[in-house]
Scaffold this active site. Sequence first.
Site, PDB file in Angstrom:
ATOM      1  N   ASP A 119     -48.459  24.578  46.940  1.00 56.03           N
ATOM      2  CA  ASP A 119     -48.131  23.158  47.006  1.00 56.03           C
ATOM      3  C   ASP A 119     -48.992  22.367  46.020  1.00 56.03           C
ATOM      4  O   ASP A 119     -50.200  22.595  45.914  1.00 56.03           O
ATOM      5  CB  ASP A 119     -48.445  22.704  48.443  1.00 56.03           C
ATOM      6  CG  ASP A 119     -47.844  21.366  48.794  1.00 56.03           C
ATOM      7  OD1 ASP A 119     -46.611  21.267  48.771  1.00 56.03           O
ATOM      8  OD2 ASP A 119     -48.599  20.427  49.113  1.00 56.03           O
ATOM      9  N   GLU A 170     -45.779  24.669  42.565  1.00 52.40           N
ATOM     10  CA  GLU A 170     -45.118  23.366  42.439  1.00 52.40           C
ATOM     11  C   GLU A 170     -45.926  22.558  41.429  1.00 52.40           C
ATOM     12  O   GLU A 170     -47.009  22.065  41.745  1.00 52.40           O
ATOM     13  CB  GLU A 170     -45.097  22.651  43.792  1.00 52.40           C
ATOM     14  CG  GLU A 170     -44.370  21.318  43.716  1.00 52.40           C
ATOM     15  CD  GLU A 170     -44.693  20.371  44.870  1.00 52.40           C
ATOM     16  OE1 GLU A 170     -43.865  19.501  45.148  1.00 52.40           O
ATOM     17  OE2 GLU A 170     -45.778  20.481  45.470  1.00 52.40           O
TER      18      GLU A 170
HETATM   19  C1  GLC Z   1     -45.340  18.893  48.233  1.00 57.26           C
HETATM   20  C2  GLC Z   1     -44.288  19.269  49.237  1.00 57.26           C
HETATM   21  C3  GLC Z   1     -43.943  18.054  50.038  1.00 57.26           C
HETATM   22  C4  GLC Z   1     -45.182  17.561  50.744  1.00 57.26           C
HETATM   23  C5  GLC Z   1     -46.308  17.316  49.746  1.00 57.26           C
HETATM   24  C6  GLC Z   1     -47.611  17.119  50.432  1.00 57.26           C
HETATM   25  O1  GLC Z   1     -44.889  18.002  47.303  1.00 57.26           O
HETATM   26  O2  GLC Z   1     -43.184  19.816  48.583  1.00 57.26           O
HETATM   27  O3  GLC Z   1     -42.922  18.305  50.947  1.00 57.26           O
HETATM   28  O4  GLC Z   1     -44.929  16.372  51.416  1.00 57.26           O
HETATM   29  O5  GLC Z   1     -46.481  18.397  48.883  1.00 57.26           O
HETATM   30  O6  GLC Z   1     -48.040  18.346  50.975  1.00 57.26           O
END
Ligand code: GLC
Length: 554
Positions: free
Chosen positions: A205, A247
């Site tokens: 994440d 991500e």
């Molecule tokens: C990422 C996740 C999202 C979450 C954020 C905070 O962007 O994909 O769903 O709210 O991180 O953890």
Amino acid sequence: MRITDTADLWWKTAVVYCLDVETFLDWNDDGTGDLAGLAQRIDYLADLGVTCLWLMPFYPTPERDDGYDITDFYGVDPRLGTHGDLVEAIRTAHDRGLRVIVDLVVNHTSDQHPWFVEARSSKESRYRDWYVWVDEPPAGKQPEPVFPDQENSVWTLDEQTGQYYLHHFYRHQPDLNVTNPEVRDEIARIVGFWLALGVSGFRVDAVPFFIDPLGEPSGALPDPHEVVRHLRAFLNRRTGDAILLGEVNVPYEQQLEFFGGSEGGELTLQFDFITMQNMYLALARQDAAPLAKALQERPAIPPECQWGTFVRNHDELTLDKLSESERQEVFDAFGPEKRMQVFGRGLIRRLPPMLDGDPDRIRMVYSLLFTLPGTPVLFYGEEIGMGENLDIGDRNSVRTPMQWTSGPGAGFSIAEDLTAPVVTGRFGPEQVNVQAQRADPDSLLTFVKLLISRYRNSPELGWGEFAVLDQPHPAVFAHRVTWEDETLVALHNFAAEKVSVPLDLGDSVRNCDLIDLLGDQNTTVDDRGRLEVELGRYGYRWLRVARPGSRRLL
Ligand code: GLC
């Protein structure tokens, strides 16, 4: 390339399926999906053909950010089951040839995590330095909070101790202090723990925020990327073929750095947010140029790394990398109402409603997804064309229960009260569900299965060299991937008008047959390396060049 390489680097040609245990299948009738339910549906997933499951956070949580706010990184949310249930689900997946990766959310914790509770209790707390504290928000421009609808600063004052703490996301998600070696050690232990339970890696994440030493004294982390390099090295010492799927929604040059530059050694895969956003712009314009441009600008990455391609994920469909006017074009086409938009940058809809349920166009998009160079990542329910529930609002609109049957609770649960409301109306379970589509040879589910099967039979899509093919129709995206002796040509028509597309494939394929991988329209390249391909409204073709002596069947 030897078979051992292609098999060992499994992520180069994987098909990833993201699901939230909470909304997948409720096996104990309490209205919340659970790990026992997931285990029951592993055969469905194996039959669909996906090769790797990505489980969204299943850890203990106060649920203020749908589980991305964690209170115990080693735990299992008791609503979903136990560690035993998780191991059973993983073991069942392995038995059916599926791998499992899990979300690693270590940029921040929940503010109810015992570490933070302890940390904020006093400046002398043993855990104080696990988070990022400042007396005053630093001078100069600070980053925007990721959720600007709820937060206006990444710094929040903690009344009790009179200091501000950092949170890139909601204020109830304090950022961990990555410059603290104790924190980095703890993260390694977390990674080691889940690996020991059998996972094949992590969807990581918020990686750029995670390694950002904002608020720490300068020099506290001389090379932030070292954090990722060390994590990756640790991961692969423990489990040689485990992956980090990051991500990282930043411009391409910076993404390359998160792969570890041309040497690699950081993230194994990264989602390709830029191609995704430009695909929607191309759809909105009925002009393939933005997609082609994005793919052509995508940097070359180390051979063992890979892009994760996707149509939709669990968050808002972000359009943050488009210009304001481009974003507006996509809003106008696919989410004109304010309630369909969020954070000023994204849409909270799924693809089928955005395309007004047009089956040809929806299929064209999934055909495209599976021919883009990279590893396709599906979000649960895409395979049957689920829609969203706008009444829920925000990102949760697309996180509704999986639609298994037309019955009450969508076959997800027989309980009265569900953890999230099901979709209603045109894309609700009466119209869209697994049971009906499983029995229908013309359903989207059957079509997606075919795409997955052909993708898995076409390793060049994951490994090959990609080139856009010149042709005269702006609405058409024609490309070729080549790998060793294999060439696959794919065409996608972004417009509703039929077209005939002249292609010049060059001398090397003169007089070769082209095998239609999705149908029975085989064709032939002429003695100058040319051919003409017909595409229907939103048509698509996958053509494999059959060189003399080629042993590939399909
Ligand atoms: C990422 C996740 C999202 C979450 C954020 C905070 O962007 O994909 O769903 O709210 O991180 O953890």
